[in-house]
Design a protein around this motif. Structure first.
Motif, mmCIF file in Angstrom:
data_model
loop_
_atom_site.group_PDB
_atom_site.id
_atom_site.type_symbol
_atom_site.label_atom_id
_atom_site.label_comp_id
_atom_site.label_asym_id
_atom_site.label_seq_id
_atom_site.Cartn_x
_atom_site.Cartn_y
_atom_site.Cartn_z
ATOM 1 N N TYR A 400 0.794 -1.369 -0.158
ATOM 2 C CA TYR A 400 -0.438 -0.034 -0.002
ATOM 3 C C TYR A 400 0.271 1.212 0.271
ATOM 4 C CZ TYR A 400 1.403 0.633 5.098
ATOM 5 O OH TYR A 400 1.204 0.644 6.436
ATOM 6 N N GLN A 401 0.198 2.125 -0.263
ATOM 7 C CA GLN A 401 0.819 3.652 -0.468
ATOM 8 C C GLN A 401 0.239 4.594 0.739
ATOM 9 O OE1 GLN A 401 -0.631 6.615 -2.569
ATOM 10 N NE2 GLN A 401 1.367 7.179 -3.580
ATOM 11 N N ASP A 411 4.486 7.415 1.130
ATOM 12 C CA ASP A 411 5.528 6.029 0.823
ATOM 13 C C ASP A 411 4.583 4.978 0.461
ATOM 14 O OD1 ASP A 411 8.182 6.772 0.694
ATOM 15 O OD2 ASP A 411 7.103 8.410 2.552
ATOM 16 N N VAL A 412 5.337 3.858 -0.137
ATOM 17 C CA VAL A 412 4.984 2.662 -0.473
ATOM 18 C C VAL A 412 5.706 1.887 0.618
ATOM 19 C CG1 VAL A 412 5.254 0.972 -2.198
ATOM 20 C CG2 VAL A 412 5.595 2.540 -2.632
ATOM 21 N N ASN A 432 6.355 9.282 -3.745
ATOM 22 C CA ASN A 432 6.105 7.734 -4.208
ATOM 23 C C ASN A 432 5.553 7.350 -4.443
ATOM 24 O OD1 ASN A 432 9.225 7.521 -3.186
ATOM 25 N ND2 ASN A 432 8.864 8.331 -1.835
ATOM 26 N N SER A 433 5.279 6.892 -5.443
ATOM 27 C CA SER A 433 3.478 5.665 -6.447
ATOM 28 C C SER A 433 4.453 4.510 -6.917
ATOM 29 C CB SER A 433 3.112 6.430 -6.963
ATOM 30 O OG SER A 433 2.067 5.898 -7.780
ATOM 31 N N ALA A 434 3.726 3.155 -6.575
ATOM 32 C CA ALA A 434 4.449 2.474 -7.270
ATOM 33 C C ALA A 434 3.383 1.568 -8.026
ATOM 34 C CB ALA A 434 4.950 1.712 -5.919
ATOM 35 N N PHE A 443 8.494 -4.357 -8.308
ATOM 36 C CA PHE A 443 7.516 -2.354 -8.842
ATOM 37 C C PHE A 443 8.322 -1.702 -9.190
ATOM 38 C CE2 PHE A 443 8.642 -1.263 -4.455
ATOM 39 C CZ PHE A 443 9.139 -0.114 -4.108
ATOM 40 N N ILE A 444 7.727 -0.924 -9.611
ATOM 41 C CA ILE A 444 8.170 0.095 -10.485
ATOM 42 C C ILE A 444 8.070 1.364 -9.602
ATOM 43 C CG2 ILE A 444 8.107 1.993 -12.410
ATOM 44 C CD1 ILE A 444 8.558 -0.460 -14.275
#
Length: 738
Positions: A400-401, A411-412, A432-434, A443-444
């Protein structure tokens, strides 16, 4: 005698050279894409988790291809299909894989309808045989493979059809579809806009059943817009649009059995039975409901349905047994204000499920068993879960974020369903996003902050370890360096008992001993965020242009905006435009006390909800704001749609004062400053009716103002030179009036 003159000339010339080194940004540069960031193309993970696919387009030939890349190396490994090898089509615009990734739906000739909907010509591409089959000669909607990819379901002219790919037979599932009356399998306008989905049918995991929603919009009032175009006579665009307090579509849930070719309506239970003997639905009656989500569970014969009352403060999660159509309420959630709808519902192998809720005051993750009994509150604290990425069954982890590192940051994280072993997977402070691979191996991460345009990096999901950098925007940083842009300064400002997030952009040659005019931007809609630790968007370059011309630009997220808890967000319930406007006025007054801000030259602008806000601000805060620009504003919530408006305001019948006391239409006599109102004539979302009514009220109050209508343009007001013209108009207005 001439030496001093030459020396002075030399000094002046040198000074001019130094001054010239700082480039000034122009609107033409901004809207031609000079400062456009490189973004990672939209990618889709393959099920093996080691590879992803991207839709690529050859700019020279126009051909498109679906190419496969390695997560680990980033190198292209193969091409699945290239339109150059297909005789039937020149190119395709999008694609959808079948469950086994052995067939692909290719979409062509896309014709947009509204924000998310479109009609398309679809083809089925067989990966093994490399053959192509046209789904229909007509443009259709939402084509979708059955789980075994032997069939395709789609919607044509408001009816659902199923094409058997083996024998070519076509079955018409529904037959009562009719424009502006009955819709099967896709959503009406208001569901599409406010519940954010179009496809309203779902195959069950075995392909034996098809669940779908029917919309009877025969009682929904029609709205019409004249589209002027270039023909001798304008055309009229007519569609169903339920304004606040008016009749919604009557929605019903249906189950289609593929083998028997029969549909049955699902009885959702006594709670939703008709409240009177009348066959018509009355506003607020038990059966005046929304069905914003349907989703099959891990049990292939058990459908989950989310049912929401019209007030949107009472949500049921209902399980439907597809064998006998029996129903059971598994979970009920209520709220004194409203319950938000999400796509976070996830079923685990044992049919327990993940759910997100604000019930403890902040948005968090919960784990329930298959009977709806709470197993664990997975996350907790005075911070918000802002994105749920999914569950990795192999590692027994939820990803989750969140805002645990501050409401302007993201943050992730990973965590066990029991709430233990939480791990932060990102280490840079900012946004930050995944995007995870299908098996959660990688994950990118997309990272940005106020000083850094987007950087894309690949990480291991188990520990967040960096694998490689994929893309950065250093070239953009090099390009903007010569402009010497001012930093976007993040801070907070104490207003009406709250520490509100704020950013400020000052002139690059800022002198605290001078006084500067102030322009405030805001959006302010419920749950929104305009202040975050992120790099410039397009408007920020415009603000740099204004800063170069001697303006300070500020944005403040007031009460009602998001990511600071439910109480902060929902304080505006039934009073949209009250507390948000009070905060903007108070913020302007407090900023005006600073010795470097000219309190007599404070302006405000916004778009959509922000236009509603800026209109109210210059009226209710007429001694504070000397100028306002409102683009595509709501001027009365009575003109806006049921789902959005009633979620936050109730109906006009229940809450007339809430609608009228905070409507700019009720305060036009207070206008003292310079006011510019702008709208697109083809806005299907916030109708130009809002501006026309505001204009008429201002005229009758004998108030002078400026206004502009962009013919046939929708809510975004773009196309060709439109955006450049719009921003030239607004810039000139600011320079002249503020």
């Amino acid at each position: 005698m001439k030496f001093p003159t030459i020396l002075v000339a030399f000094i002046l010339a040198a000074s001019s050279v130094l001054t010239a080194q700082k480039k000034e940004v122009s609107l033409e540069e901004i809207w031609s894409g000079t400062f456009r960031e490189q973004r990672l193309q939209s990618l889709q993970s393959l099920k093996n988790g080691e590879e992803y696919v991207i839709l690529n387009r050859d700019r020279q030939t126009g051909n498109t291809s679906i190419d496969v890349y390695s997560y680990k190396t980033g190198k292209k490994t193969r091409t699945i299909v290239n339109s150059a090898d297909l005789a039937e089509i020149k190119a395709f615009d999008d694609f959808k894989f079948s469950e086994k990734e052995d067939k692909i739906l290719l979409s062509t000739e896309v014709e947009p309808i509204f924000r998310r909907s479109s009609k398309e010509i679809f083809y089925v591409y067989d990966v093994k045989t490399k053959s192509l089959k046209k789904v229909s000669d007509h443009k259709i909607q939402e084509a979708s493979f059955s789980p075994d990819a032997t069939k395709v379901a789609y919607v044509f002219e408001n009816n659902i059809y199923i094409l058997d790919l083996k024998n070519g037979e076509r079955t018409q599932v529904t037959k009562d579809g009719e424009m502006n009356r009955i819709i099967n399998g896709v959503t009406d306008w208001v569901y599409e806009e406010e519940f954010s989905f179009v496809k309203a049918f779902e195959w069950n995991p075995t392909g034996e059943k098809l669940a779908y929603i029917k919309f009877d919009e025969s009682r929904v009032p029609e709205f019409s817009m004249d589209m002027f175009g270039k023909d001798l006579y304008p055309s009229q665009h007519v569609f169903k649009y339920p304004k606040a307090g008016e009749a919604n579509s009557e929605v019903s849930l249906h189950m289609y059995d593929v083998k028997s070719e029969e549909s049955s309506e699902i009885d959702l239970g006594d709670k939703y039975d008709v409240a009177s003997s009348s066959s018509e639905i009355e506003i607020g009656a038990k059966n005046d409901i929304y069905i914003p989500r349907i989703k099959w569970t891990a049990d292939p014969m058990l459908l989950s349905v989310q049912v929401l009352n019209r007030a949107q403060n009472d949500l049921d999660l209902i399980f439907v047994d597809a064998e006998d159509n029996d129903t059971e309420v598994v979970l009920n959630e209520t709220d004194d204000a409203y319950v938000d709808i999400t796509d976070n519902l996830t079923f685990l192998k044992d049919n327990s499920f993940i759910w997100t809720s604000e019930k403890d005051g902040y948005n968090h993750i919960y784990h329930y068993d298959e009977d709806g009994e709470l197993l664990d509150q997975v996350t907790s604290g005075d911070w918000e879960v802002t994105n749920y990425y999914g569950y990795d069954a192999k590692e027994d982890k939820i990803y989750y974020q969140s805002t645990e590192n501050g409401s302007v940051n993201r943050d992730v994280y990973s965590i066990k369903p029991n709430g233990k072993n939480k791990k932060r997977l990102t280490d840079k402070t900012g946004m930050n996003s995944a995007s995870f691979s299908a098996d959660y191996t990688y994950f990118i991460n997309s990272f940005t902050n106020v000083a850094t345009p987007h950087v894309y990096t690949l990480h291991r999901a188990k520990d967040g370890k960096l694998v490689r950098e994929i893309l950065n925007n250093r070239e953009l940083l090099d390009k903007v360096a010569s402009y010497e842009f001012s930093p976007k300064e993040l801070s907070t400002i104490e207003i009406n008992g709250n520490d509100l997030n704020m950013w400020m952009i000052k002139p690059s040659d800022f002198d605290e001993n001078k006084k500067y005019p102030l322009l405030m931007f805001q959006y302010s809609g419920p749950g929104s965020q305009s202040v975050s630790n992120s790099y410039y968007n397009t408007n920020d370059y415009w603000y740099q242009l204004l800063a170069d011309k001697g303006y300070i630009v500020v944005c403040v997220d007031g009460r009602g905006t998001g990511f600071k808890g439910a109480d902060f967000k929902k304080v505006t319930y039934k009073e949209l435009g009250k507390y948000e406007v009070e905060d903007q006025i108070s913020a302007a007054q407090k900023l005006g006390e600073r010795n470097y801000i000219d309190a007599d030259r404070i302006g405000i602008w916004g778009w959509s909800y922000g236009g509603y806000m800026s209109s109210n601000a210059i009226l209710k805060g007429n001694d504070t704001f000397s100028m306002a620009i409102a683009v595509a504003p709501v001027t009365s919530w009575r003109f806006y749609d049921t789902v959005y408006t009633e979620r936050y305001m109730g109906t006009p019948q229940e809450n007339p004062s809430g609608y009228d006391d905070n409507s700019p239409l009720s305060h036009v006599e207070k206008l003292k400053g310079d006011y510019l109102i702008i709208h697109g004539g083809g806005d299907d979302n916030v109708h130009v009716q809002n501006t026309m009514r505001m204009v008429e009220e201002l005229i009758q109050a004998n108030k002078q103002f400026d206004w502009a209508i962009y013919p046939d343009k929708n809510h975004g007001i773009y196309g060709g030179n439109t955006r450049l013209h719009l921003y030239n108009l607004m810039t000139d207005f600011i320079l002249e009036k503020l």
